[in-house]
Structure formats: structure tokens, C-alpha cells
Design an enzyme around this catalytic site. Structure first.
Site, PDB file in Angstrom:
ATOM      1  N   CYS A 128     -33.182  13.583   2.549  1.00  0.00           N
ATOM      2  CA  CYS A 128     -33.362  13.195   4.164  1.00  0.00           C
ATOM      3  C   CYS A 128     -32.025  13.103   4.726  1.00  0.00           C
ATOM      4  CB  CYS A 128     -33.982  12.150   4.130  1.00  0.00           C
ATOM      5  SG  CYS A 128     -35.815  11.942   3.392  1.00  0.00           S
ATOM      6  N   ASP A 171       7.110  -4.796   2.577  1.00  0.00           N
ATOM      7  CA  ASP A 171       7.895  -5.096   3.689  1.00  0.00           C
ATOM      8  C   ASP A 171       8.408  -6.583   3.132  1.00  0.00           C
ATOM      9  OD1 ASP A 171       9.326  -5.344   5.963  1.00  0.00           O
ATOM     10  OD2 ASP A 171       7.591  -6.589   6.732  1.00  0.00           O
ATOM     11  N   ASP A 223       3.703  -5.459   8.273  1.00  0.00           N
ATOM     12  CA  ASP A 223       2.942  -6.055   9.126  1.00  0.00           C
ATOM     13  C   ASP A 223       3.646  -5.546  10.589  1.00  0.00           C
ATOM     14  OD1 ASP A 223       5.324  -7.506   8.969  1.00  0.00           O
ATOM     15  OD2 ASP A 223       4.247  -9.315  10.116  1.00  0.00           O
ATOM     16  N   ASP A 236       6.797  -0.998  10.664  1.00  0.00           N
ATOM     17  CA  ASP A 236       6.290  -0.575   9.207  1.00  0.00           C
ATOM     18  C   ASP A 236       5.155   0.365   9.449  1.00  0.00           C
ATOM     19  OD1 ASP A 236       7.560  -2.692   7.618  1.00  0.00           O
ATOM     20  OD2 ASP A 236       6.205  -3.977   8.382  1.00  0.00           O
TER      21      ASP A 236
END
Length: 759
Positions: free
Chosen positions: A16, A445, A654, A658
């Protein structure tokens, strides 16, 4: 390109979903279409000017119903789903109310054929009229929806799973009618009732289990409080939470849920933000701190200004991310989709071939039956050739299970992402699950990822002719325009200097400082501006060296040996001094690194800080591979080099700097408190600041993909083993249908184990 989500009704199998996907992709203005069978959703990418009504019409033309899913209709949809689940349960119970007596009569006839006879010597327990009377309500009343769906799909030349069941049940019922006219024809009408009863039971259990699979998202939605206490003039008035608007002030007493995202204006308290961080340890909140809607205020009264409501709220964005991932597909699913899309027509063809083969080579098949008699005693070998051919052909129709193939991947993805959401791990795209389990390197980082991201000034050194407060004020004047954590720490220290940074006598005049003009940032290196007409440079040693400022007299090395970050300050190409800052390692950083290494992963630190400063933090975290003085563009090259050296790379970061590395990595993992650009560049978002969540994300990905592989292995293996048995006549059709239902349920139940995965 815009994106909309459609709610699809009437899907019963992966076939389906394939039919609807094809119909949507052929509609004008559609750029992409992905249909998720267990969720009953379709995610459609549209070009500008696309007609949504045309999309709905395309789905309807394919034999299904569609509607645009929005937040306002969600509660009504959930109520409707509950109603449908109850309806499925009623249909299954109705089917068994008639099927159970038929099965009992069949058993009595098999065990004691001469127990009761009519006056004419007819076995009343085996009379076709009795079985037809019991089978008719099951096939045509309880199974009416199956018949409509199945034969409707056949009419559209796009057969679905229901077509197999409908054809098997109809053929079985017709043998009962034929048996009334010819005693030589075996009566399989009761078997038709059993097929429908098992199918409806399986469908009900499957729907119930799929509901449990999506329980995590429902649980998130149920966290929302129903009412809020809002300020109206000089009074607090209780209103429905959905009536809140940005700018409203709400009062949250101890033990109450915060009704919306906002900022604390008055009061202090401790808030349980488990839905954000996955940890139940309360977080202290003071005026100016942000709070998340649906988190619980454990102590103290808080007056909160509402900042985000509705779709912009944290909770709504989390749900949207989870559902977007659940609606996507992982690469391994493509094979299963291709097989499932062609499965039903292939089974029909195989059933016809089975019937023909039995008629052409009856003795060969009977020889197989005799050989397997000890383990297949349920097959009635006394039947005629035509009856045995029908028996095997019907078993082929109902034993094949495309549903298991269609459920194998999306149901595991649904449960896995739901579990991740509960622990603060948001997987934005399905392919991130498959890529994450293959990573061999995790690159972190430093600032804000492994460390708190809130450095503080620890030391200030002044060159000859400057005072320490001169150095601090000059740096603060420039850094006031920057959002970098080091800049914020310098500005804070200049406003209220710690004792270690207090002014001390030095040669020259003090009082240098003022407002900065012509500010310009050099990403990853430093910044420049004019302060009181003088050119001021603020940045690392390499930045000052590159600008021609002598730095030999600055205590860079001494501070860096202590694991501190050093920022130099120069005025008119003359060194004014240096500021030392330290960013503390996050409590979970060392454990995160240890867990990742225990998983066999290579852990790297990529940072723009100096080698000495980076090495100090790395030693504390347990990281041996440190790449320091890495600019944003260098991070991309570093990621590519790590990939060549070790294999697939996951980058955890963050900051704005980055974002390129997150996009370049095989999997970008963004700390949820980071910048919007960093989050948008990632495949996985961690809503907490705890680095251990990165290790949890790897563990969750591995567990989810392991479950997907188990599901696919079962789905393919089941069909490979069971279909030949059905062709050989070694499976009773009712047993075949029960096995088919259990096959789908096994995939769902196996996926549900992910709800308890240890992360």
C-alpha cells in the site's frame, strides 16, 4: 521547497505504501514523497505553486484517503485512532465468535467422525451448510473491510496484502458452496473463516503494538499542562495553556508544570528538566534564566515571561524532529521496499503456479506428503487432486508476509528514535542511524562541548607601560561585540574583576579604555577594533604574530602550561598584555571518552586553542589525539584526514565555527544548546550539554540498527522457509495465516525491546 505531512488512511501493508508513494511522486509539483506504513504518514516535498488538493486527489485515486496533518487536528486524530483500535478488536471478537465453534466441529469430526449421524447417515458435524452458516458472518461481516480493500486493490491493478487474504477467504468459502453440489469437493469454508479470524486478530495486535511503538512521542505531547496561571492586570487568572501568547507572564508554584517556554522574571526555584536533559536532577533557576515548557518546578515560586508557544516551543520542535526522522527512510530500507512492492503480485503468480503444478504432477507432491507425514499430519492426504491443489494454493496466498518486510525498518526506527527523545537524543534524519553505527572516529570540539563553555578570567598580565585593568578594559571594549564564550568572560571580568585580576601598580598611565568602533572579527583567531582612536587587537598568539605584534615578552607559555587559554591584547601594534582564562571540564566528559574508547572508537579533540591549553584539557578528559590551533576551515580538512586514516567520522560540536565540520562529517552531532546553524548542520541533536549523550547516541544507533537487521533477517528468512512448505502442501491454510500474523508481530515485538535499551 516546502514540506507537508499527510495522514494516510486505509494502508494495510508495505505494498500500500509503495502504491501511494508512486501516486504522490507522479502528482504535479511533487519533488519528493516518503510514505511511512506503521505511522500512516506521508512526508511530501513540494515545489512552489504545487496544489495540495491535487495531492489528496492522487491518493484517493490510488484507493486511499489522505488529509493534511497539522497540530490542531492531532488530538482528534488520536481519538479517531483509539476508535479504530476498538473497532478492530470488535471485528476480531466477532470473527472468533463464529470461527471457534467451526474449529471445534472440525476437531470433533477429525477425532470422532462417526460420533453423530443424521437419519440419512449424513455426518451433521461435517455438513457444508453448517460450516457455511458459521463462515459467512466471519468472511462477509467481520471481514468486509478486508474484502473491500483487497478486491478494490485488484480492480486498480495494484494488489495489496488484503488482496491475498480476500482471495484466499473467498476461494475457501466457494469450496463450501461447491461441496453442496458435489461431495467429491472438499469443504474449506471453515478454513476461510479461520483465515479471516487470524488475520483480523493479527491486525488488531499489530495496531496495538504499533501504538506502543509511538508511545514516546505521545508521552512527550502528554507532558503539556492543560492550564496556566497568567497575569491579567493585578490579578492571576487561570486559562487554558494553548491560549498563552508570547509576552504573557505566568505564575508557577512548586509542584506545577511550567506551561510554556520562557524566562524567569521573579523568584528562584529548582526545575526538573528531565525531558530536556534525560536527567531528573533539578536545575537551579534565577531571574534571567530560561525555562522549558512542561518541565516541573520542584521548589520555589517562579514568575515566568512566555517567549515561545505552539510550534515554536521546545516540546513541539522536539516532536517535529522525532516525527521527521520516523517519517524518513534509512538506506537499507530501499531493498525491503523494492521486494515488498513486487511481493503481492509475485505471490499471486506463485499461487496460480502451485495450483497448476499440483494438477500436473499430483503423484510427485503426494510422495512429498507421505515422506513428511510424521511432521505434517494435519494435511488431509485423502483429498482429491483438485482439493489438494486448492489447499496448497490457498496456503501460499496466506503464508507470504510482505507486512513483516514493510515493518522491519520503520517500526525499529520509530521505537529507537522515541527512546532517544526520552533521553535527550534527537535523530533528525533516518540515515544518521545507519551512518552512526559505522563511525570509527568521534571528534569533539573543546569549548562548550567537552568543557562548560563558560570560561572565567584567572590571570591578567600587563606589559610595561600598561596596568592590568587597562589590559582588561581594552579587551572588554573590543570583545563586547563578540558572542564567543571567551569574549563574554572577559567582558564579565571587566565589569566585576575577580581578585586575581585586580589592578596592580605598573609603569605608565592607567585609565585606558572607552567605546570600540570599526569592530571586525577574524573567525577562530581574534578581533580588531578602534578604542578611543587607537587600533586594538585581541586574540591568540598566532593572531598577534600574524599581525606583526611581538609576543615574546608575554607569558603565553607559562599560562598555557597550566592548561589555560591565553588571549593577547595589543595597542597600535604594541603588546599591552595577556589575559588567561580557564574553562572547566564538564563532569561527564571523562566518562564519555572512556565509554567511546571501550566501544572501539578513536576519540579526537579538534580545537582552535593553543596546543598547551588543549593538551591540558585533553589529558583531564582522557583524550590522547589532540589537534590544536584548528580554524573552522581546518576542521573540515581534519575531518577528511581522519576519515582517510580511520574511517567514518562523527563530529560533536556546538559553535558557529563547528558548523562546516558538522556538515563535512559522516554524522554531525550538535549540542542542543549550541547555535542554530550548528544544529541545522547536524544529523543528531543532543538536547543536554552532557558529553555522555554522544556515547549514548552511538549505543542507541548500534542497538537500533542491530534490531533493523534482525527484523529484516527474520522477514526474509520467514518467507524463504515458509513459502516452499506451503507450495508442497505441508502447511494448513489456517496455520499459515496464523504464522503470517505472528511474523509481523514478531518484528514489532522485537523492535519494542529498544524501549529498554540501556543508555
Amino acid at each position: 521547497m516546502s514540506q507537508i505531512t499527510l495522514r494516510i488512511e486505509g494502508m494495510h501493508c508495505a505494498g500500500c505504501a509503495a502504491t501511494i508513494e508512486k501516486a504522490l511522486r507522479e502528482a504535479p509539483g511533487v519533488v519528493s514523497a516518503v510514505v511511512n506504513f506503521p505511522m500512516g504518514r506521508a512526508s511530501v516535498g513540494l515545489s512552489s505553486g504545487a496544489d495540495v488538493e491535487a495531492l489528496l486527489g492522487a491518493v484517493q485515486s490510488a484507493g486511499y484517503r489522505a488529509s493534511v496533518l497539522d497540530e490542531e487536528r492531532r488530538e482528534g486524530i488520536e481519538t479517531e485512532e483509539i476508535r479504530k483500535l476498538r473497532s478492530a478488536r470488535r471485528r476480531a471478537l466477532l470473527a472468533w465468535a463464529f470461527t471457534a465453534p467451526a474449529m471445534a466441529l472440525m476437531g470433533l469430526h477429525m477425532l470422532a467422525p462417526g460420533l453423530v449421524e443424521g437419519a440419512a447417515g449424513i455426518h451433521v458435524f461435517a455438513h457444508p451448510l453448517l460450516y457455511l452458516a458459521l463462515a459467512a458472518p466471519v468472511v462477509f461481516l467481520a471481514g468486509s473491510e478486508v474484502l473491500r480493500s483487497g478486491f478494490g486493490s485488484l480492480g486498480r491493478l495494484a494488489p495489496n496484502m488484503d488482496a491475498l487474504i480476500a482471495m484466499a477467504a473467498a476461494v475457501s468459502f466457494l469450496t463450501g458452496l461447491a461441496a453442496l453440489r458435489s461431495p467429491q469437493v472438499a469443504d474449506f469454508s471453515a478454513i476461510g473463516a479461520m483465515i479471516v479470524a487470524f488475520h483480523l486478530t493479527g491486525r488488531y495486535l499489530e495496531a496495538r503494538s504499533c501504538g506502543r511503538a509511538s508511545q514516546a512521542v505521545r508521552a512527550l505531547l502528554e507532558l503539556r499542562p492543560e492550564t496556566a496561571r497568567v497575569r491579567r492586570g493585578d490579578e492571576w487568572k487561570e486559562i487554558r495553556a494553548e491560549e498563552l501568547r508570547a509576552g504573557d507572564e505566568v505564575l508557577v508554584k512548586p509542584g506545577e508544570k511550567i506551561p510554556a517556554d520562557g524566562t524567569v522574571r521573579r523568584g528562584e526555584g529548582a526545575v526538573d528538566e528531565a525531558l530536556v536533559t534525560g536527567e531528573s536532577m533539578p536545575v537551579e533557576k534565577r531571574p534571567g534564566d530560561g525555562v522549558v515548557g512542561a518541565s516541573v518546578n520542584r521548589e520555589g515560586a517562579l514568575e515566568v515571561e512566555v517567549t515561545r508557544v505552539g510550534r515554536e516551543s521546545f516540546l513541539a520542535r522536539v516532536v517535529a524532529l522525532v516525527e521527521a526522522c520516523q517519517g524518513s527512510k534509512v538506506p537499507i530500507q530501499r531493498l525491503a521496499d523494492r521486494v515488498a512492492g513486487r511481493f503481492v503480485p509475485a505471490v499471486f503468480a506463485l499461487s496460480v503456479l502451485t495450483f497448476a503444478a499440483w494438477l500436473a504432477f499430483p503423484e510427485n507432491f503426494r510422495a512429498v506428503l507421505e515422506w513428511a507425514a510424521p511432521v505434517a499430519f494435519w494435511t488431509p492426504r485423502s483429498l482429491g487432486d483438485i482439493s489438494l491443489a486448492l489447499y496448497a494454493a490457498v496456503a501460499v496466498l496466506v503464508i507470504a508476509c510482505p507486512c513483516a518486510l514493510g515493518l522491519a525498518t520503520p517500526i525499529a526506527l520509530m521505537v529507537g528514535t522515541g527512546r532517544g527523545a526520552q533521553r535527550g537524543i534527537l535523530i533528525r534524519r533516518g540515515e544518521a542511524v545507519e551512518r552512526m553505527k559505522d563511525v570509527r572516529v568521534v571528534a569533539f570540539d573543546k569549548t562548550g562541548t567537552l568543557t562548560e563553555g563558560k570560561p572565567r578570567v584567572t590571570d591578567v598580565a600587563a606589559a610595561e607601560g600598561f596596568l592590568k585593568d587597562d589590559v582588561l578594559r581594552l579587551a572588554a571594549a573590543v570583545e563586547r561585540f563578540s558572542e564567543h564564550p571567551l569574549a563574554e568572560a572577559i567582558v564579565e571580568a571587566a565589569t566585576s574583576p575577580p581578585p586575581s585580576a585586580s589592578p596592580s601598580p605598573a609603569k605608565g598611565e592607567g585609565g585606558k579604555g572607552g567605546e570600540a568602533e570599526d569592530f571586525a572579527a577574524v573567525p577562530g583567531r581574534g578581533a580588531r577594533a578602534r578604542v578611543s582612536g587607537e587600533a586594538v587587537l585581541v586574540g591568540g598568539r598566532s593572531f598577534l604574530d600574524g599581525e606583526g605584534v611581538p609576543t615574546a615578552a608575554a607569558p603565553f607559555g607559562a599560562f598555557e602550561a597550566e592548561g589555560k587559554t591565553v588571549v593577547g591584547v595589543a595597542v597600535e601594534q604594541r603588546l599591552a598584555g595577556a589575559i588567561a582564562l580557564r574553562d572547566e571540564l564538564k563532569p561527564g566528559a571523562r566518562e564519555a571518552v572512556a565509554r567511546l574508547r571501550a566501544m572501539g572508537l578513536h576519540v579526537v579533540m579538534l580545537t582552535g586553542d593553543s596546543p598547551a591549553s588543549a593538551s591540558g584539557v585533553a589529558r583531564e578528559a582522557g583524550i590522547e589525539d589532540v589537534r590544536a590551533r584548528v580554524l573552522p576551515e581546518d576542521k573540515v580538512r581534519a575531518v577528511e584526514g581522519l576519515r582517510r586514516e580511520f574511517g567514518p567520522v562523527a563530529m560533536v560540536g556546538d559553535g558557529l565555527n563547528d558548523a562546516p565540520a558538522l556538515a563535512a562529517a559522516d554524522v554531525g552531532v550538535a549540542i542542543g544548546s549550541g547555535t542554530h546553524i550548528a544544529v541545522e548542520s547536524s544529523g543528531v541533536v543532543l538536547t543536554s550539554d552532557d558529553p555522555r549523550a554522544a556515547a549514548d547516541a552511538v549505543a542507541l544507533s548500534r542497538a537500533t540498527f542491530r534490531t533493523i537487521r534482525e527484523n529484516l533477517l527474520w522477514a526474509f528468512g520467514y518467507n524463504v522457509v515458509m513459502i516452499p512448505l506451503a507450495v508442497a502442501g505441508l502447511l494448513h491454510p489456517a496455520m499459515a495465516e496464523a504464522a503470517m500474523a505472528l511474523s509481523s508481530l514478531n518484528v514489532v515485538w522485537n523492535s519494542l525491546r529498544l524501549r529498554k535499551v540501556g543508555i
